[in-house]
Design an enzyme around this catalytic site. Structure first.
Site, PDB file in Angstrom:
ATOM      1  N   ASP A 142       0.877  -1.162   0.000  1.00 22.96           N
ATOM      2  CA  ASP A 142       0.000   0.000   0.000  1.00 22.96           C
ATOM      3  C   ASP A 142       0.913   1.209   0.000  1.00 22.96           C
ATOM      4  OD1 ASP A 142      -2.852   0.676  -0.111  1.00 22.96           O
ATOM      5  OD2 ASP A 142      -2.383   1.911   1.618  1.00 22.96           O
ATOM      6  N   SER A 143       0.740   2.032  -0.988  1.00 18.23           N
ATOM      7  CA  SER A 143       1.658   3.149  -1.144  1.00 18.23           C
ATOM      8  C   SER A 143       0.911   4.370  -1.614  1.00 18.23           C
ATOM      9  CB  SER A 143       2.768   2.782  -2.140  1.00 18.23           C
ATOM     10  OG  SER A 143       2.214   2.330  -3.362  1.00 18.23           O
TER      11      SER A 143
ATOM     12  N   PHE B 278       4.821   4.747 -13.320  1.00 17.33           N
ATOM     13  CA  PHE B 278       3.356   4.740 -13.347  1.00 17.33           C
ATOM     14  C   PHE B 278       2.844   5.622 -12.217  1.00 17.33           C
ATOM     15  CE2 PHE B 278       4.808   1.196 -10.783  1.00 17.33           C
ATOM     16  CZ  PHE B 278       3.980   1.206  -9.667  1.00 17.33           C
TER      17      PHE B 278
ATOM     18  N   ASP C 213       4.462   9.123 -10.782  1.00 19.44           N
ATOM     19  CA  ASP C 213       5.895   9.229 -11.090  1.00 19.44           C
ATOM     20  C   ASP C 213       6.266  10.452 -11.941  1.00 19.44           C
ATOM     21  OD1 ASP C 213       6.372   6.989  -9.591  1.00 19.44           O
ATOM     22  OD2 ASP C 213       6.851   5.676 -11.277  1.00 19.44           O
TER      23      ASP C 213
ATOM     24  N   LYS D 228      15.530   4.196 -10.476  1.00 18.34           N
ATOM     25  CA  LYS D 228      14.382   4.435  -9.593  1.00 18.34           C
ATOM     26  C   LYS D 228      14.287   3.321  -8.549  1.00 18.34           C
ATOM     27  CE  LYS D 228       9.389   4.158  -9.355  1.00 18.34           C
ATOM     28  NZ  LYS D 228       8.134   3.807 -10.037  1.00 18.34           N
TER      29      LYS D 228
END
EC number: 3.6.1.66
Length: 208
Positions: A75-76, A166, A169, A189
């Site tokens: 979960d971010s 995505f 970003d 990244k």
């Protein structure tokens, strides 16, 4: 002592192809084969938690129980200082189209525009400091669980730049860089992201 993964197959509790690819790349060196909840036809549980930890655990336990094998959930989200930490746990919700906005699904450009619109309302003095948070939760079918948290700080940039990555970003410039996450090579990244930070802690705990 944290329970260790004792198999080579892990359900990734997501229907997001980009997220599965990124997580799979991080776990591949440890001999873990990743299969998504979407590929297994598992339903997506409602994310009713008010924190990243609550939502990650909710998704991990749902996938582990349905698949009867260990599951990993992520979960971010993005938090912007000037917006009091919003969108935070509602990061994906801000990208949800309403029925009158066309085909259902997520529109990330719309979501990025919402954030920019709120910052514009504050004015040029708005603090564009922001950060990505990531919580990784592993759950086993019998109810055991483990949680790992990561973070990367940066600045909210406008307009969006880059075609890689995505979500948000294209508007996130990590501290110390002048390119967005969507402009950086994926391997670069992956070395610094919030997910990489959380994964470093997971790897140290699970595979050390």
């Amino acid at each position: 002592m944290t329970r260790k993964l004792d198999g080579s197959r892990l359900v990734i509790a997501t229907h997001n192809a980009g997220k599965l690819k990124e997580i799979g790349a991080l776990l591949a060196p440890h001999g873990i084969e990743c299969v998504s909840a979407g590929a297994l036809g598992l339903p997506e549980p409602d994310e009713t938690g008010t924190t990243f930890v609550e939502n990650a655990l909710l998704k991990a336990h749902a996938a582990a129980k349905a698949a009867q094998m260990p599951a990993l959930a992520d979960d971010s989200g993005l938090s912007v200082l000037a917006l009091g930490g919003r969108p935070g746990v509602y990061t994906a919700d801000w990208a949800e189209r309403q029925w009158f906005e066309g085909d259902p699904g997520r529109d990330w450009y719309m979501a990025m525009g919402k954030v920019e619109g709120l910052l514009a309302q504050i004015g040029p003095e708005a603090d564009r400091s922001c950060w990505f948070s990531c919580v990784l939760a592993i759950a086993w079918p019998d109810g055991d669980e483990a949680v790992y948290e990561g973070r990367v700080d940066g600045t909210y940039s406008w307009p969006p730049r880059g075609t890689m990555g995505f979500g948000y970003d294209p508007v996130f410039v990590p501290r110390g860089f002048d390119m967005t996450f969507a402009e950086l090579p994926p391997e670069e990244k992956h070395r610094m992201s919030h997910r990489a930070d959380a994964f470093a802690k997971l790897v140290a705990d699970q595979f050390a």
